[in-house]
Scaffold this motif. Sequence first.
Motif, PDB file in Angstrom:
ATOM      1  N   MET A  80       0.824  -1.180   0.000  1.00 56.07           N
ATOM      2  CA  MET A  80       0.000   0.000   0.000  1.00 56.07           C
ATOM      3  C   MET A  80       0.874   1.253   0.000  1.00 56.07           C
ATOM      4  N   PRO A  81       0.630   2.135  -0.923  1.00 55.81           N
ATOM      5  CA  PRO A  81       1.369   3.396  -0.901  1.00 55.81           C
ATOM      6  C   PRO A  81       0.979   4.242   0.301  1.00 55.81           C
ATOM      7  N   GLU A  82       1.926   4.978   0.822  1.00 59.75           N
ATOM      8  CA  GLU A  82       1.690   5.814   1.993  1.00 59.75           C
ATOM      9  C   GLU A  82       2.010   7.264   1.676  1.00 59.75           C
ATOM     10  N   PRO A  83       1.489   8.196   2.477  1.00 61.17           N
ATOM     11  CA  PRO A  83       1.801   9.607   2.267  1.00 61.17           C
ATOM     12  C   PRO A  83       3.311   9.830   2.191  1.00 61.17           C
ATOM     13  N   GLY A  84       3.724  10.596   1.212  1.00 62.96           N
ATOM     14  CA  GLY A  84       5.141  10.879   1.010  1.00 62.96           C
ATOM     15  C   GLY A  84       5.799   9.971  -0.006  1.00 62.96           C
ATOM     16  N   SER A  85       5.142   8.888  -0.389  1.00 67.14           N
ATOM     17  CA  SER A  85       5.730   7.980  -1.364  1.00 67.14           C
ATOM     18  C   SER A  85       5.487   8.503  -2.781  1.00 67.14           C
ATOM     19  N   LYS A  86       6.242   7.992  -3.714  1.00 67.60           N
ATOM     20  CA  LYS A  86       6.103   8.421  -5.101  1.00 67.60           C
ATOM     21  C   LYS A  86       4.716   8.066  -5.648  1.00 67.60           C
ATOM     22  N   ALA A  87       4.224   6.880  -5.325  1.00 63.10           N
ATOM     23  CA  ALA A  87       2.903   6.458  -5.799  1.00 63.10           C
ATOM     24  C   ALA A  87       1.812   7.375  -5.240  1.00 63.10           C
ATOM     25  N   TYR A  88       1.939   7.768  -3.984  1.00 61.85           N
ATOM     26  CA  TYR A  88       0.967   8.678  -3.358  1.00 61.85           C
ATOM     27  C   TYR A  88       0.989  10.024  -4.074  1.00 61.85           C
ATOM     28  N   ASP A  89       2.185  10.543  -4.338  1.00 61.17           N
ATOM     29  CA  ASP A  89       2.315  11.836  -5.012  1.00 61.17           C
ATOM     30  C   ASP A  89       1.751  11.787  -6.429  1.00 61.17           C
ATOM     31  N   LYS A  90       1.964  10.683  -7.128  1.00 64.76           N
ATOM     32  CA  LYS A  90       1.417  10.543  -8.476  1.00 64.76           C
ATOM     33  C   LYS A  90      -0.107  10.511  -8.453  1.00 64.76           C
ATOM     34  N   GLU A  91      -0.677   9.813  -7.480  1.00 66.23           N
ATOM     35  CA  GLU A  91      -2.135   9.741  -7.360  1.00 66.23           C
ATOM     36  C   GLU A  91      -2.711  11.103  -6.994  1.00 66.23           C
ATOM     37  N   ARG A  92      -2.019  11.829  -6.099  1.00 69.85           N
ATOM     38  CA  ARG A  92      -2.480  13.170  -5.725  1.00 69.85           C
ATOM     39  C   ARG A  92      -2.474  14.098  -6.933  1.00 69.85           C
ATOM     40  N   ALA A  93      -1.433  14.011  -7.757  1.00 69.55           N
ATOM     41  CA  ALA A  93      -1.356  14.836  -8.967  1.00 69.55           C
ATOM     42  C   ALA A  93      -2.467  14.474  -9.951  1.00 69.55           C
ATOM     43  N   ARG A  94      -2.758  13.179 -10.074  1.00 70.98           N
ATOM     44  CA  ARG A  94      -3.824  12.743 -10.984  1.00 70.98           C
ATOM     45  C   ARG A  94      -5.179  13.284 -10.514  1.00 70.98           C
ATOM     46  N   ARG A  95      -5.448  13.179  -9.209  1.00 65.61           N
ATOM     47  CA  ARG A  95      -6.720  13.672  -8.677  1.00 65.61           C
ATOM     48  C   ARG A  95      -6.815  15.194  -8.777  1.00 65.61           C
ATOM     49  N   ARG A  96      -5.689  15.861  -8.601  1.00 62.16           N
ATOM     50  CA  ARG A  96      -5.670  17.316  -8.709  1.00 62.16           C
ATOM     51  C   ARG A  96      -5.984  17.748 -10.136  1.00 62.16           C
ATOM     52  N   ALA A 132      -8.213  22.752  -6.007  1.00 62.05           N
ATOM     53  CA  ALA A 132      -8.011  21.405  -6.544  1.00 62.05           C
ATOM     54  C   ALA A 132      -6.965  20.656  -5.726  1.00 62.05           C
ATOM     55  N   ASN A 133      -5.911  21.352  -5.324  1.00 61.83           N
ATOM     56  CA  ASN A 133      -4.865  20.738  -4.511  1.00 61.83           C
ATOM     57  C   ASN A 133      -5.425  20.321  -3.146  1.00 61.83           C
ATOM     58  N   ILE A 134      -6.225  21.180  -2.543  1.00 62.16           N
ATOM     59  CA  ILE A 134      -6.829  20.869  -1.242  1.00 62.16           C
ATOM     60  C   ILE A 134      -7.780  19.684  -1.369  1.00 62.16           C
ATOM     61  N   GLU A 135      -8.587  19.690  -2.417  1.00 61.23           N
ATOM     62  CA  GLU A 135      -9.542  18.592  -2.622  1.00 61.23           C
ATOM     63  C   GLU A 135      -8.817  17.255  -2.837  1.00 61.23           C
ATOM     64  N   ALA A 136      -7.734  17.274  -3.611  1.00 57.12           N
ATOM     65  CA  ALA A 136      -6.973  16.044  -3.857  1.00 57.12           C
ATOM     66  C   ALA A 136      -6.380  15.506  -2.556  1.00 57.12           C
ATOM     67  N   ASN A 137      -5.811  16.381  -1.736  1.00 54.62           N
ATOM     68  CA  ASN A 137      -5.237  15.947  -0.457  1.00 54.62           C
ATOM     69  C   ASN A 137      -6.307  15.375   0.458  1.00 54.62           C
ATOM     70  N   GLU A 138      -7.441  16.037   0.556  1.00 58.70           N
ATOM     71  CA  GLU A 138      -8.509  15.567   1.444  1.00 58.70           C
ATOM     72  C   GLU A 138      -9.072  14.232   0.985  1.00 58.70           C
ATOM     73  N   SER A 139      -9.237  14.063  -0.326  1.00 55.21           N
ATOM     74  CA  SER A 139      -9.800  12.804  -0.820  1.00 55.21           C
ATOM     75  C   SER A 139      -8.837  11.639  -0.584  1.00 55.21           C
TER      76      SER A 139
END
Length: 64
Positions: free
Chosen positions: A1-17, A30-37
Amino acid sequence: MPEPGSKAYDKERARRRKEAENRGISDQDANIEANESLQADPKWQSRGPRTERGKGPKGERQGE
């Protein structure tokens, strides 16, 4: 499972943003919404320390 701070987490956050921006949400919102989701999704939450060393010095741990 990817965790906050990992590359996979950052890629998913960018995709949602980017998805939020495409729906017409401003850049900052959009950045706030991606982080919260991501933080609300159990798949992306931190599991805590994985090893004994990650829990800290044995004499300072509570409840062990």
